[in-house]
Design a protein around this motif. Structure first.
Motif, PDB file in Angstrom:
ATOM      1  N   CYS A  10    -153.342 -31.525  31.714  1.00 45.13           N
ATOM      2  CA  CYS A  10    -152.524 -29.550  31.608  1.00 45.13           C
ATOM      3  C   CYS A  10    -150.901 -30.391  31.043  1.00 45.13           C
ATOM      4  N   THR A  11    -150.365 -28.779  30.619  1.00 45.33           N
ATOM      5  CA  THR A  11    -149.029 -28.825  30.536  1.00 45.33           C
ATOM      6  C   THR A  11    -148.349 -27.673  30.204  1.00 45.33           C
ATOM      7  N   GLY A  12    -147.454 -27.842  31.114  1.00 46.04           N
ATOM      8  CA  GLY A  12    -146.044 -27.399  32.285  1.00 46.04           C
ATOM      9  C   GLY A  12    -144.807 -28.357  32.621  1.00 46.04           C
ATOM     10  N   PHE A  13    -144.448 -27.290  33.786  1.00 47.81           N
ATOM     11  CA  PHE A  13    -143.409 -28.031  34.067  1.00 47.81           C
ATOM     12  C   PHE A  13    -143.885 -29.137  35.586  1.00 47.81           C
ATOM     13  N   PRO A  14    -144.154 -29.797  35.818  1.00 44.68           N
ATOM     14  CA  PRO A  14    -144.545 -30.543  36.497  1.00 44.68           C
ATOM     15  C   PRO A  14    -144.045 -30.362  37.885  1.00 44.68           C
ATOM     16  N   VAL A  15    -143.505 -29.642  38.829  1.00 39.80           N
ATOM     17  CA  VAL A  15    -143.673 -29.136  40.218  1.00 39.80           C
ATOM     18  C   VAL A  15    -143.838 -27.641  39.948  1.00 39.80           C
ATOM     19  N   ASP A  16    -144.321 -27.052  38.545  1.00 44.35           N
ATOM     20  CA  ASP A  16    -145.055 -25.678  38.931  1.00 44.35           C
ATOM     21  C   ASP A  16    -146.226 -25.970  39.163  1.00 44.35           C
ATOM     22  N   LYS A  17    -146.817 -26.748  37.947  1.00 46.83           N
ATOM     23  CA  LYS A  17    -148.484 -26.952  37.777  1.00 46.83           C
ATOM     24  C   LYS A  17    -148.874 -28.206  39.430  1.00 46.83           C
ATOM     25  N   ILE A  18    -148.265 -28.662  39.376  1.00 49.14           N
ATOM     26  CA  ILE A  18    -148.501 -29.703  40.723  1.00 49.14           C
ATOM     27  C   ILE A  18    -148.860 -28.484  41.911  1.00 49.14           C
ATOM     28  N   LEU A  19    -147.724 -27.357  42.184  1.00 46.27           N
ATOM     29  CA  LEU A  19    -148.181 -26.331  43.541  1.00 46.27           C
ATOM     30  C   LEU A  19    -148.740 -25.434  42.920  1.00 46.27           C
ATOM     31  N   ALA A  20    -149.272 -25.036  41.522  1.00 50.57           N
ATOM     32  CA  ALA A  20    -150.383 -23.866  41.644  1.00 50.57           C
ATOM     33  C   ALA A  20    -151.842 -24.611  41.286  1.00 50.57           C
ATOM     34  N   THR A  21    -151.925 -25.718  40.870  1.00 54.34           N
ATOM     35  CA  THR A  21    -152.881 -26.395  40.815  1.00 54.34           C
ATOM     36  C   THR A  21    -153.714 -26.750  42.676  1.00 54.34           C
ATOM     37  N   ALA A  22    -152.897 -27.060  43.560  1.00 52.61           N
ATOM     38  CA  ALA A  22    -153.237 -27.758  44.789  1.00 52.61           C
ATOM     39  C   ALA A  22    -153.254 -25.910  45.437  1.00 52.61           C
ATOM     40  N   LYS A  23    -152.973 -25.024  44.837  1.00 53.92           N
ATOM     41  CA  LYS A  23    -153.553 -23.656  44.900  1.00 53.92           C
ATOM     42  C   LYS A  23    -154.545 -23.264  44.936  1.00 53.92           C
ATOM     43  N   GLU A  24    -154.678 -23.273  43.499  1.00 50.03           N
ATOM     44  CA  GLU A  24    -155.607 -22.911  42.830  1.00 50.03           C
ATOM     45  C   GLU A  24    -156.964 -24.043  43.160  1.00 50.03           C
ATOM     46  N   GLN A  25    -157.246 -24.640  43.171  1.00 44.00           N
ATOM     47  CA  GLN A  25    -157.881 -25.891  43.613  1.00 44.00           C
ATOM     48  C   GLN A  25    -158.039 -26.007  45.220  1.00 44.00           C
ATOM     49  N   GLN A  26    -157.620 -25.902  45.967  1.00 44.23           N
ATOM     50  CA  GLN A  26    -157.234 -25.140  47.843  1.00 44.23           C
ATOM     51  C   GLN A  26    -157.108 -26.598  48.275  1.00 44.23           C
ATOM     52  N   VAL A  27    -156.410 -27.351  46.993  1.00 46.62           N
ATOM     53  CA  VAL A  27    -156.413 -29.144  47.386  1.00 46.62           C
ATOM     54  C   VAL A  27    -155.670 -29.521  49.127  1.00 46.62           C
ATOM     55  N   SER A  28    -156.496 -29.984  49.871  1.00 47.12           N
ATOM     56  CA  SER A  28    -156.088 -30.269  51.734  1.00 47.12           C
ATOM     57  C   SER A  28    -154.422 -31.703  51.163  1.00 47.12           C
ATOM     58  N   LEU A  29    -154.527 -32.136  50.652  1.00 52.65           N
ATOM     59  CA  LEU A  29    -153.423 -33.338  50.326  1.00 52.65           C
ATOM     60  C   LEU A  29    -152.457 -34.070  49.432  1.00 52.65           C
ATOM     61  N   ILE A  30    -152.092 -33.601  48.613  1.00 53.31           N
ATOM     62  CA  ILE A  30    -150.976 -34.008  47.774  1.00 53.31           C
ATOM     63  C   ILE A  30    -150.260 -35.559  47.560  1.00 53.31           C
ATOM     64  N   VAL A  31    -150.726 -36.404  47.324  1.00 60.66           N
ATOM     65  CA  VAL A  31    -150.668 -38.249  46.974  1.00 60.66           C
ATOM     66  C   VAL A  31    -148.874 -38.321  45.754  1.00 60.66           C
ATOM     67  N   MET A  32    -148.220 -38.165  46.297  1.00 63.56           N
ATOM     68  CA  MET A  32    -147.236 -38.756  45.175  1.00 63.56           C
ATOM     69  C   MET A  32    -146.502 -39.738  45.064  1.00 63.56           C
TER      70      MET A  32
END
Length: 276
Positions: free
Chosen positions: A85-107
């Motif tokens: 996707c295209t955008g700003f990293p923090v915003d996109k990571i947070l939005a994707t985690a919420k939209e896809q009902q992510v349980s865990l982010i690994v960075m």
């Protein structure tokens, strides 16, 4: 099914973190989402529209992600998804985690050593601070995936975030690990057996009665250094905390200890917001 989000920029740090994400995916029988973010040119979100350079970067990233996906022979491919996707990293990571009902982010983190690198690493901390799910940050120097000892920083004046404890129980069960409860205080004379702490100690002991566990009292004016030193001296494989849920973290950490642990820890750090 549990979903794990792995933002990847193809750097050594993110590739190293991906190795951890893969192991977690297998252990939890989860779905792994490999995500690459193409940032806007010049820092303006409107500048990537119809830009052929951005299009080429997206196509190149998709090919790289598919290549990584195909190289993961030990995971059933239907449980690996790719996303560019295209955008700003923090915003996109947070939005994707919420939209896809992510349980865990690994960075991945690089283990910053100066103020400039610390500024660059702030994106990772912003995700940790604002994510509505658990986040595991993996330092670049942490190469061996072997979770046998987990240390949870606790404030024994309050009951811990039950969701964090649930996630910890998953880690303990799947990796057959033991857990150490680290009570950090400025008082040299505070005992874990004192009346003020007994209820919390008994409560935690009951929640983790099926796992090998220990209580440790640490006295230090520098919380982050104390926790990091304990982790190094005792071969801890993962640190865990829910920073905003504790009086001690609110008063002593003031935002900086959590940041220091996330950006400077020598071992992976699992965090979970208090209102999860």
């Amino acid at each position: 099914m549990l979903r794990i989000l792995m933002p990847i920029d193809f750097s050594d740090s993110s590739l190293n973190a991906m190795a951890y994400a893969v192991q977690m995916t297998k252990a939890f029988h989860a779905t792994l989402v490999l995500m690459h973010i193409v940032e806007p040119i010049g820092g303006d979100a409107t500048m990537f529209v119809d830009d052929h350079i951005i299009t080429e970067e997206r196509e190149d990233a998709l090919k790289k992600l598919e290549k990584l996906k195909n190289e993961l022979d030990d995971i059933n491919n239907p449980y690996i998804e790719t996303l560019v996707c295209t955008g700003f990293p923090v915003d996109k990571i947070l939005a994707t985690a919420k939209e896809q009902q992510v349980s865990l982010i690994v960075m991945g983190t690089t283990g910053t050593t100066n103020k400039f690198e610390d500024f660059l690493g702030s994106n990772t901390y912003k995700v940790v601070k604002n994510a509505n799910c658990a986040v595991v940050t993996i330092p670049l120097e942490s190469k061996k995936f072997d979770i046998r000892k987990i240390a949870l920083a606790v404030d024994l004046h309050k009951k811990e975030n039950i969701h964090l404890l649930t996630i910890l129980r998953h880690f303990l069960r799947h990796f057959k690990a033991e857990i150490f409860f680290l009570h950090v205080t400025k008082n040299d004379h505070v005992s874990l057996e004192s009346d003020a702490h007994s209820d919390a100690v008994l409560w935690l002991a009951e929640k983790f009665r099926e796992f090998e566990h220990s209580f440790v009292n640490l006295s230090s004016k520098n919380v982050a250094n104390s926790i990091n030193e304990y982790a190094l001296k005792n071969d801890i494989d993962m640190l865990a905390l829910s920073p905003e849920s504790h009086n001690i973290f609110g008063l002593m950490f003031k935002g900086s200890t959590t940041r220091n642990l996330v950006l400077h820890s020598h071992v992976p750090v699992l965090t979970l917001p208090a209102d999860y």
